[in-house]
Structures are given as structure tokens and as C-alpha cells.
Design a protein around this motif. Structure first.
Motif, mmCIF file in Angstrom:
data_model
loop_
_atom_site.group_PDB
_atom_site.id
_atom_site.type_symbol
_atom_site.label_atom_id
_atom_site.label_comp_id
_atom_site.label_asym_id
_atom_site.label_seq_id
_atom_site.Cartn_x
_atom_site.Cartn_y
_atom_site.Cartn_z
ATOM 1 N N VAL A 51 0.844 -1.187 0.000
ATOM 2 C CA VAL A 51 0.000 0.000 0.000
ATOM 3 C C VAL A 51 0.882 1.241 0.000
ATOM 4 N N ARG A 62 -3.225 3.575 -0.632
ATOM 5 C CA ARG A 62 -3.835 2.969 -1.829
ATOM 6 C C ARG A 62 -3.092 1.685 -2.202
ATOM 7 N N ILE A 71 -1.373 -0.868 -4.316
ATOM 8 C CA ILE A 71 -0.736 -0.765 -5.628
ATOM 9 C C ILE A 71 -0.191 -2.096 -6.130
ATOM 10 N N GLY A 92 -8.184 -0.818 -9.839
ATOM 11 C CA GLY A 92 -8.252 -1.902 -8.870
ATOM 12 C C GLY A 92 -8.036 -3.258 -9.496
#
Length: 111
Positions: free
Chosen positions: A75, A79, A81, A108
Motif C-alpha cells: 500500500v 492505496r 498498488i 483496482g
């Protein structure tokens, strides 16, 4: 070597002086590359009542929702990744690292 290095040198009017675009783009890139980001590797998580949390002491084991061998989440700034596997760092057997196995796309999806 980046695409910026191959670009022809152009000029932009800036008052009396001219500023090379190539130099300006490289300076902007250098500024962006120096921005610190928070990278976290999420091994798993657990939910427990506060009363159990207060009972934890040295040597207590908190079971996580991930199992051994399952990919861990990477993360950046909150977010997701990528996903990867925990590995032992070759130069220092007392340290762990992450070998990335999947890159998560902007929507996503796994790439």
C-alpha cells in the motif's frame, strides 16, 4: 536514459530571458521524484474487543486473517498498488523484504 534526454531543446519566452523547456521538464521531474511516500506492507489484520487488546502483553500472539504463503498487500499512501511475497533479504538474513508478484491497476484490477 529518459525520453526527456532525447527531446530536442526548445525555448519558451519568459520575459526578457528564454528558459529551455528540456531543463524545466527535468527540474519538474526531479522535484516529483523527491516527494516522500508512505509504503506499507500489510501482513494481515485482526479485530478484537478493547478488553482483549488491554490484556495483551509481551510475547502475546495476535492471529491475523492472512495465512502463511498468501500474498501480502503493498500500500502506498493508503492505496493498494501491488501484491507480493515475503522474502529474506540476501545481504542481511535478519531482514525481510517483499518480492512483487502482481501490480494493481488504477481501477483496482490486477495487471
Amino acid at each position: 536514459m529518459s525520453d526527456l534526454d532525447d527531446a530536442p531543446l526548445q525555448h519558451v519566452e519568459a520575459g526578457v530571458d528564454e528558459i529551455p523547456i528540456k531543463a524545466t521538464n527535468q527540474q519538474n521531474l526531479d522535484v516529483i521524484l523527491r516527494i516522500p511516500v508512505d509504503v506499507q506492507v500489510v501482513l494481515g489484520s485482526a479485530t478484537m474487543p478493547v478488553s482483549n487488546l488491554l490484556k495483551l502483553g509481551r510475547g502475546a500472539v495476535v492471529p491475523l486473517d492472512h495465512r502463511v504463503g498468501e500474498p501480502v498487500d503493498v500500500v502506498v499512501n493508503g492505496r493498494l498498488i501491488a501484491r507480493g511475497e515475503i522474502v529474506v533479504v540476501e545481504d542481511d538474513n535478519s531482514r525481510f523484504g517483499v518480492s512483487l508478484t502482481e501490480i494493481v491497476g488504477p481501477t483496482g484490477s490486477i495487471e
